[in-house]
Motif scaffolding. Structure first.
Motif, PDB file in Angstrom:
ATOM      1  N   GLY A   4      -3.584 -41.522  82.126  1.00  0.00           N
ATOM      2  CA  GLY A   4      -4.290 -40.802  81.067  1.00  0.00           C
ATOM      3  C   GLY A   4      -3.378 -39.981  80.181  1.00  0.00           C
ATOM      4  O   GLY A   4      -2.155 -40.016  80.294  1.00  0.00           O
ATOM      5  N   CYS A   5      -4.004 -39.249  79.266  1.00  0.00           N
ATOM      6  CA  CYS A   5      -3.249 -38.416  78.334  1.00  0.00           C
ATOM      7  C   CYS A   5      -4.132 -37.279  77.833  1.00  0.00           C
ATOM      8  O   CYS A   5      -5.309 -37.477  77.538  1.00  0.00           O
ATOM      9  N   ASN A   6      -3.532 -36.084  77.741  1.00  0.00           N
ATOM     10  CA  ASN A   6      -4.281 -34.912  77.256  1.00  0.00           C
ATOM     11  C   ASN A   6      -3.936 -34.548  75.819  1.00  0.00           C
ATOM     12  O   ASN A   6      -4.387 -33.525  75.326  1.00  0.00           O
ATOM     13  N   LYS A   7      -3.075 -35.320  75.167  1.00  0.00           N
ATOM     14  CA  LYS A   7      -2.483 -34.829  73.929  1.00  0.00           C
ATOM     15  C   LYS A   7      -3.355 -35.009  72.683  1.00  0.00           C
ATOM     16  O   LYS A   7      -3.251 -34.254  71.746  1.00  0.00           O
ATOM     17  N   PHE A   8      -4.144 -36.034  72.640  1.00  0.00           N
ATOM     18  CA  PHE A   8      -5.025 -36.256  71.481  1.00  0.00           C
ATOM     19  C   PHE A   8      -4.311 -36.226  70.143  1.00  0.00           C
ATOM     20  O   PHE A   8      -4.727 -35.509  69.219  1.00  0.00           O
ATOM     21  N   CYS A   9      -3.233 -36.954  70.010  1.00  0.00           N
ATOM     22  CA  CYS A   9      -2.642 -37.164  68.687  1.00  0.00           C
ATOM     23  C   CYS A   9      -3.752 -37.806  67.845  1.00  0.00           C
ATOM     24  O   CYS A   9      -4.508 -38.641  68.341  1.00  0.00           O
ATOM     25  N   THR A  10      -3.828 -37.401  66.578  1.00  0.00           N
ATOM     26  CA  THR A  10      -5.031 -37.723  65.794  1.00  0.00           C
ATOM     27  C   THR A  10      -5.311 -39.216  65.638  1.00  0.00           C
ATOM     28  O   THR A  10      -6.450 -39.617  65.476  1.00  0.00           O
ATOM     29  N   TYR A  11      -4.246 -40.025  65.643  1.00  0.00           N
ATOM     30  CA  TYR A  11      -4.377 -41.461  65.357  1.00  0.00           C
ATOM     31  C   TYR A  11      -4.668 -42.301  66.595  1.00  0.00           C
ATOM     32  O   TYR A  11      -4.949 -43.486  66.483  1.00  0.00           O
ATOM     33  N   CYS A  12      -4.589 -41.681  67.787  1.00  0.00           N
ATOM     34  CA  CYS A  12      -4.407 -42.474  69.012  1.00  0.00           C
ATOM     35  C   CYS A  12      -5.687 -42.617  69.838  1.00  0.00           C
ATOM     36  O   CYS A  12      -6.388 -41.635  70.121  1.00  0.00           O
ATOM     37  N   ILE A  13      -5.931 -43.824  70.291  1.00  0.00           N
ATOM     38  CA  ILE A  13      -7.143 -44.134  71.049  1.00  0.00           C
ATOM     39  C   ILE A  13      -6.956 -43.895  72.560  1.00  0.00           C
ATOM     40  O   ILE A  13      -7.931 -43.780  73.304  1.00  0.00           O
ATOM     41  N   VAL A  14      -5.697 -43.800  72.983  1.00  0.00           N
ATOM     42  CA  VAL A  14      -5.418 -43.814  74.427  1.00  0.00           C
ATOM     43  C   VAL A  14      -6.199 -42.760  75.230  1.00  0.00           C
ATOM     44  O   VAL A  14      -6.825 -43.083  76.241  1.00  0.00           O
ATOM     45  N   PRO A  15      -6.206 -41.481  74.808  1.00  0.00           N
ATOM     46  CA  PRO A  15      -6.920 -40.490  75.627  1.00  0.00           C
ATOM     47  C   PRO A  15      -8.415 -40.812  75.784  1.00  0.00           C
ATOM     48  O   PRO A  15      -9.017 -40.453  76.800  1.00  0.00           O
ATOM     49  N   TYR A  16      -8.993 -41.475  74.777  1.00  0.00           N
ATOM     50  CA  TYR A  16     -10.417 -41.815  74.842  1.00  0.00           C
ATOM     51  C   TYR A  16     -10.675 -42.943  75.835  1.00  0.00           C
ATOM     52  O   TYR A  16     -11.768 -43.076  76.349  1.00  0.00           O
TER      53      TYR A  16
ATOM     54  N   GLY B  34       4.047 -43.302  82.620  1.00  0.00           N
ATOM     55  CA  GLY B  34       3.000 -42.378  82.211  1.00  0.00           C
ATOM     56  C   GLY B  34       2.948 -42.389  80.700  1.00  0.00           C
ATOM     57  O   GLY B  34       3.971 -42.660  80.061  1.00  0.00           O
ATOM     58  N   GLN B  35       1.810 -42.090  80.102  1.00  0.00           N
ATOM     59  CA  GLN B  35       1.754 -42.003  78.634  1.00  0.00           C
ATOM     60  C   GLN B  35       2.677 -40.899  78.157  1.00  0.00           C
ATOM     61  O   GLN B  35       3.316 -40.995  77.117  1.00  0.00           O
ATOM     62  N   THR B  36       2.693 -39.807  78.929  1.00  0.00           N
ATOM     63  CA  THR B  36       3.651 -38.728  78.707  1.00  0.00           C
ATOM     64  C   THR B  36       4.169 -38.424  80.108  1.00  0.00           C
ATOM     65  O   THR B  36       3.624 -37.589  80.818  1.00  0.00           O
ATOM     66  N   VAL B  37       5.202 -39.120  80.482  1.00  0.00           N
ATOM     67  CA  VAL B  37       5.568 -39.204  81.907  1.00  0.00           C
ATOM     68  C   VAL B  37       6.032 -37.858  82.465  1.00  0.00           C
ATOM     69  O   VAL B  37       5.855 -37.576  83.657  1.00  0.00           O
TER      70      VAL B  37
ATOM     71  N   SER C  64       8.468 -40.732  77.250  1.00  0.00           N
ATOM     72  CA  SER C  64       8.723 -39.301  77.222  1.00  0.00           C
ATOM     73  C   SER C  64       8.003 -38.637  76.061  1.00  0.00           C
ATOM     74  O   SER C  64       7.812 -39.240  75.012  1.00  0.00           O
ATOM     75  N   TYR C  65       7.652 -37.380  76.275  1.00  0.00           N
ATOM     76  CA  TYR C  65       6.993 -36.598  75.231  1.00  0.00           C
ATOM     77  C   TYR C  65       7.826 -35.338  75.053  1.00  0.00           C
ATOM     78  O   TYR C  65       8.028 -34.578  76.010  1.00  0.00           O
ATOM     79  N   PRO C  66       8.350 -35.097  73.828  1.00  0.00           N
ATOM     80  CA  PRO C  66       9.341 -34.028  73.631  1.00  0.00           C
ATOM     81  C   PRO C  66       8.936 -32.694  74.248  1.00  0.00           C
ATOM     82  O   PRO C  66       9.747 -32.030  74.894  1.00  0.00           O
TER      83      PRO C  66
ATOM     84  N   ARG D 148      -0.861 -33.872  64.750  1.00  0.00           N
ATOM     85  CA  ARG D 148      -0.978 -32.970  65.905  1.00  0.00           C
ATOM     86  C   ARG D 148      -0.063 -33.381  67.055  1.00  0.00           C
ATOM     87  O   ARG D 148      -0.469 -33.438  68.226  1.00  0.00           O
ATOM     88  N   ARG D 149       1.190 -33.676  66.680  1.00  0.00           N
ATOM     89  CA  ARG D 149       2.138 -34.092  67.711  1.00  0.00           C
ATOM     90  C   ARG D 149       2.626 -32.903  68.549  1.00  0.00           C
ATOM     91  O   ARG D 149       3.194 -33.088  69.625  1.00  0.00           O
ATOM     92  N   GLY D 150       2.490 -31.705  68.017  1.00  0.00           N
ATOM     93  CA  GLY D 150       2.857 -30.540  68.842  1.00  0.00           C
ATOM     94  C   GLY D 150       4.317 -30.154  68.758  1.00  0.00           C
ATOM     95  O   GLY D 150       4.789 -29.332  69.549  1.00  0.00           O
TER      96      GLY D 150
END
Ligand code: SAH
Ligand code: SF4
Ligand code: F3S
Length: 431
Positions: A146-158, A190-193, A227-229, A266-268
């Motif tokens: 899964g993923c908690n980040k909810f970047c605006t364009y991305c379907i993965v967390p849904y 991991g999506q953001t390992v 990786s997620y920065p 919303r990449r953070g």
């Protein structure tokens, strides 16, 4: 009708591939056999991806063929799993009546039940107790889902839900099993390992996991992605740098080079925070291989924004760039609130420009490998040529036979933009 043959089709990322391997292991345990011909199968499973429209279209075209097949063979069972399947399946059911079961990512139970009827002993046990059967020296091991980040364009967390880490000891057991069965290199997924562990009782991080895995004697290499920065702490980087089995190989998507686009996505992180992160990686591991992902044509991306992305790629010099044109995904924040306003022709031109720019940079980086000695793990053989990767993740084709699963020291003799060619000096067989 007895179900004895399955056809399993997979698109999407490594996580999807890992899910398919796990489902295949479950099928094998139930006595089913795989077939690569859909017409010969008793059950067809499509493991789908929804990251861009193109990925969905590939599944739609498969579903068209299945519709015809099912007319001739009404007893054929059909399951669609993976990221095209959301919480509500009514719309999918209406569009694709030829499908018997829709299953969300990693929801294996309804598929197993389609074959075998209600299964009492499955209740959650399918995942921990069924390991993918290794078919070579490398394997994918999901560590956080899964993923908690909810970047605006991305379907993965849904589609894959919130971040959920697997217990550390469960992963160690799985990797121990894999390494006892011929696996030499694992890729932790991991999506953001680097989000690994924060939801576990002792809050280990991914470097703690890497440390435990390093103790497995027969395991030779450990990789990790994506990786997620913001999640990549200094502690994790120090772990990667200090553990000899962990490869100096990073997949660190930046997505865009302009602060306006990054903020809208919303990449953070800002451009300068991203630059600092790369500097931190390179200070600890000067020769690290680093790849990135870019989206071009995101809503509102101006020519100036795009130029900033090109500049960033020129200055950071990635080993490889995966570039994609923005594809609106129904349900995401960008889809709901932003107009897809960059014309298709402009998206295509930007995509092409990045591909050209990166082919040149990759070639220049790869040229610096010529004449060097590299340690390669032989992963497989294609067209009678063995191939493997350097510790930095570069694909290398070898000029002489070498056993799969062995470590070879190779002198690089030729460099192309996407791979290297080398001469094997010495073949060392791993224990
Ligand atoms: N978790 C990773 C990426 C997961 S999706 C990360 O944070 O970067 C893989 C890649 O697909 C992304 O890096 C992005 O570049 C691309 N992607 C995701 N959604 C997209 C969309 N709607 N249109 C185009 N590309 C997209
Ligand atoms: Fe998607 Fe962003 Fe999560 Fe990556 S971090 S999977 S791009 S929402
Ligand atoms: Fe696709 Fe799902 Fe992976 S959308 S990229 S299969 S997480």
């Amino acid at each position: 009708m007895a179900i004895s043959k399955y056809y399993l089709w997979t698109v999407g990322c490594q996580m999807n591939q890992a899910d398919s391997e796990k489902l295949a292991a479950g099928f094998d345990r139930m006595g089913l056999r795989p077939t690569d011909r859909m017409e010969r199968a008793d059950i067809v499973v499509l493991n789908t991806c929804a990251v861009r429209q193109h990925a969905e279209d590939r599944a739609y075209s498969k579903l068209g063929r299945i519709r015809e097949l099912k007319l001739q063979k009404p007893e054929l069972k059909v399951a669609v799993m993976g990221c095209m399947v959301g919480l509500r399946t009514t719309e999918l059911q209406r569009r694709f009546p030829q499908v018997d079961v829709f299953a969300r990512p990693q929801q294996f139970e309804p598929i197993i039940e389609l074959i075998d009827g209600p299964h009492e002993d499955l209740g959650g046990e399918f995942w921990p107790s069924t390991y993918a059967i290794p078919d070579g020296p490398t394997a994918f091991v999901p560590v956080v889902h899964g993923c908690n980040k909810f970047c605006t364009y991305c379907i993965v967390p849904y589609r894959r839900g919130r971040e959920k880490s697997r217990p550390l000891d469960a992963i160690v057991r799985e990797v121990a099993y894999l390494s006892a069965n011929g696996v030499r290199e694992v890729t932790l997924l991991g999506q953001t390992v680097e989000a690994y562990g924060h939801d576990l009782p002792d809050q280990p991080d991914i470097s703690d996991l890497m440390r435990e895995l390093s103790a497995l004697e027969r395991l030779y290499r450990i990789r990790f992605l994506t990786s997620y920065p913001k999640d990549m702490t200094h502690r994790i980087l120090e772990g990667v740098a200090s553990l000899p089995k962990v490869m100096e190989c990073f997949s660190l998507p930046v997505q865009a080079g302009s602060d306006a686009v990054l903020s809208s996505m919303r990449r953070g992180y800002t451009r300068s925070e991203y630059l600092d992160k790369i500097a931190e990686v390179r200070a600890l591991m000067p020769h690290a291989g680093i790849t990135t992902d870019i989206i071009v044509g995101y809503p509102g991306e101006t020519e100036a924004d795009f130029e900033e992305t090109c500049e960033l790629l020129e200055s950071l010099r990635f080993d490889k760039v995966h570039v994609a044109a923005y594809s609106p995904r129904p349900g995401t924040i960008a889809f709901r609130t932003m107009e897809d306003d960059v014309p298709a022709g402009v998206k295509a031109a930007r995509l092409h420009r990045i591909e050209e720019l990166e082919a040149r940079i990759s070639q220049e980086i790869n040229n610096t490998y010529t004449g060097t000695q590299q340690e390669i793990l032989v992963e497989g053989v294609r067209n009678e040529q063995p191939f493997g990767r350097t510790r930095t993740g570069k694909l290398v084709h070898l000029d002489a036979p070498a056993r799969i699963g062995t470590r070879v020291d190779v002198t690089i003799e030729h460099a192309g933009p996407f791979s290297l060619r080398g001469h094997a000096e010495d073949t060392l067989t791993l224990a």
